[in-house]
Design an enzyme around this catalytic site. Structure first.
Site: not given
Length: 316
Positions: A126, A229, A271, A41
């Site tokens: 996820e 995250n 990411s 992402h």
């Protein structure tokens, strides 16, 4: 005005592996290479791979027959794997090994006909992939996000003595702990994983933000808005009383953020590439920052191999 740079930050081992899988597939098999969902992402990363010939799709029916497809780092359901097998697609699996660990926990519980509670955010790929590992007809799998969601499970859970929980790997460490505490209060016999499902990189980056947030006036998080995250890092800074901003590129920066700031914290989600972090630092320097100091943090040396087929091909 000074910049404090969080450490660790940016790419984790799972993201590094996923991107390497796409890059090697493009080199060895030539474009187009199809990738189910964004491999990670981050808009900067995805656009770069698109320019090299990767084609991102949401469903396998968008992949032509006799083609290669790569599963993203977030993982996929068993139904998606079965569909790829039935269509004889060539699959390279970029699922993060730490996500695969959670998948295996769910599959193990499913075989034992245990009921499973997943702590995670509805709609996240996820979560969809993890929910899709459960196959027991006699049990059940349930999704909760907040401690307040737990009480409603009492009407759904069939056997509280045969219950297991797992969690999405990119959640807030503190908030997940609160949900687990509530699960254990409502269901005293609930079982959990031997080791926390929150991934090492998520934990480390949140710990680094905790250290930084105590020192800085503003926190800039480099990452895309669909990155779980990265979003958690911004939220954590704000929870600790420091204004936080999540940005995709230097153009997203508003100079007004720094008007009264003496210390600016900068970090990056798992990411977000270091190249992008450097672009952000350059922009903040243009706005008046005179120095950059990297804060000491936990050293990371985790490494995940790419699939053997790509390793062998590279040697040839």
């Amino acid at each position: 005005m000074k910049i404090l740079l969080a450490n660790p930050r940016g790419f984790c081992a799972g993201v590094d592996r996923a991107i390497s899988i796409v890059e090697r597939a493009l080199e060895l098999y030539q474009p187009p290479i199809y990738v189910r969902h964004e491999v990670v992402h981050n808009r900067f990363v995805v656009e770069g791979l698109k320019q090299r010939g990767a084609r991102f799709v949401e469903e396998l029916n968008e992949v032509p027959d006799d083609n290669i497809v790569i599963f993203s780092a977030h993982g996929v359901s068993q139904a998606v794997r079965q569909e790829a097998k039935e269509r004889s697609l060539t699959v390279f699996d970029a699922t993060c090994p730490l996500v695969t660990k959670v998948h295996m926990e769910v599959a193990r519980a499913s075989r034992k006909h245990m009921e499973v509670v997943l702590i995670g955010h509805a709609g996240h790929p996820e979560v969809e992939g993890t929910m899709g590992q459960y196959a027991s007809d006699t049990g059940g799998m349930y999704l909760v996000e907040k401690p307040e969601d737990v009480v409603s499970l009492q009407a759904k859970v069939k056997d509280p003595s045969n219950l297991h929980y797992v969690s999405q790997t990119t959640l807030s460490v503190d908030e997940t702990a609160d949900v687990i505490d509530e699960l254990r209060r409502v269901f005293p016999k609930i079982q959990g994983p031997r080791k926390d499902d929150i991934c090492y990189a998520t934990q480390n980056r949140q710990d680094a933000v905790r250290i930084l947030a105590e020192q800085v006036d503003v926190m800039v998080v480099v990452g895309s808005k669909n990155s779980s995250n990265s979003t958690r890092l911004k939220e954590l800074a704000e929870k600790l009383g420091t204004p936080g901003y999540l940005i995709d590129c230097p153009q997203d920066i508003d100079p007004e953020w720094f008007v009264d700031a003496q210390l600016i914290g900068v970090t990056a989600g798992a990411s977000a590439p270091e190249e992008l972090v450097n672009q952000i630092l350059d922009r903040i320097k243009e706005l008046g920052a005179t120095s950059v100091e990297e804060v000491l943090g936990r050293e990371e040396n985790m490494f995940f191999e790419v699939p053997k087929e790509l390793q062998i091909k590279q040697v040839d």
